[in-house]
Motif scaffolding. Structure first.
Motif, PDB file in Angstrom:
ATOM      1  N   CYS A   4       0.832  -1.219   0.000  1.00 48.74           N
ATOM      2  CA  CYS A   4       0.000   0.000   0.000  1.00 48.74           C
ATOM      3  C   CYS A   4       0.856   1.255   0.000  1.00 48.74           C
ATOM      4  O   CYS A   4       0.578   2.200  -0.739  1.00 48.74           O
ATOM      5  CB  CYS A   4      -0.915   0.010   1.215  1.00 48.74           C
ATOM      6  SG  CYS A   4      -2.290  -1.124   1.143  1.00 48.74           S
ATOM      7  N   ASP A  68      -6.142  -7.724   3.546  1.00 56.07           N
ATOM      8  CA  ASP A  68      -6.388  -6.950   2.334  1.00 56.07           C
ATOM      9  C   ASP A  68      -7.702  -6.184   2.397  1.00 56.07           C
ATOM     10  O   ASP A  68      -7.806  -5.092   1.861  1.00 56.07           O
ATOM     11  CB  ASP A  68      -6.368  -7.851   1.097  1.00 56.07           C
ATOM     12  CG  ASP A  68      -4.967  -8.354   0.764  1.00 56.07           C
ATOM     13  OD1 ASP A  68      -3.998  -7.762   1.290  1.00 56.07           O
ATOM     14  OD2 ASP A  68      -4.858  -9.328   0.021  1.00 56.07           O
ATOM     15  N   GLN A  72      -7.283  -1.886   2.039  1.00 55.38           N
ATOM     16  CA  GLN A  72      -7.611  -1.258   0.763  1.00 55.38           C
ATOM     17  C   GLN A  72      -7.908   0.213   0.975  1.00 55.38           C
ATOM     18  O   GLN A  72      -8.578   0.603   1.913  1.00 55.38           O
ATOM     19  CB  GLN A  72      -8.825  -1.931   0.142  1.00 55.38           C
ATOM     20  CG  GLN A  72      -8.496  -3.276  -0.443  1.00 55.38           C
ATOM     21  CD  GLN A  72      -9.710  -3.935  -1.060  1.00 55.38           C
ATOM     22  OE1 GLN A  72     -10.838  -3.578  -0.762  1.00 55.38           O
ATOM     23  NE2 GLN A  72      -9.480  -4.876  -1.928  1.00 55.38           N
ATOM     24  N   LEU A  73      -7.353   1.003   0.097  1.00 53.98           N
ATOM     25  CA  LEU A  73      -7.540   2.455   0.195  1.00 53.98           C
ATOM     26  C   LEU A  73      -8.530   2.937  -0.828  1.00 53.98           C
ATOM     27  O   LEU A  73      -8.643   2.464  -1.872  1.00 53.98           O
ATOM     28  CB  LEU A  73      -6.204   3.174  -0.002  1.00 53.98           C
ATOM     29  CG  LEU A  73      -5.127   2.802   1.032  1.00 53.98           C
ATOM     30  CD1 LEU A  73      -3.827   3.473   0.643  1.00 53.98           C
ATOM     31  CD2 LEU A  73      -5.540   3.253   2.406  1.00 53.98           C
TER      32      LEU A  73
END
Length: 73
Positions: A4, A68, A72-73
């Motif tokens: 990330c 995950d 997550q962005l």
């Protein structure tokens, strides 16, 4: 986390420092399976220290099992 930060460093304050710290912590990566396996045992979830903070503990365990989804962005 490393993925990330590498993909979107602009989302993080001092991304280079974070990556360096993650690199140092990576030496302890093997420990996460020991901790997960311990807390996945129903007998271990029945003790006072788990039950007192079950709401937090359940979320943290789920996050460690499926990181995950959280990262997550």
């Amino acid at each position: 986390m490393q993925k990330c930060i590498e993909q979107k460093p602009e989302y993080f304050i001092n991304a280079k420092k974070l990556l360096a710290l993650l690199n140092k912590l990576s030496h302890f990566h093997y420990i996460h399976k020991l901790i997960e396996n311990f807390w996945l045992e129903p007998d271990n979830q029945s003790i006072r220290t788990w039950k007192e903070h079950a709401d937090i503990n359940n979320v943290m365990l789920a996050t460690s099992l499926v990181p995950d989804g959280y990262l997550q962005l």
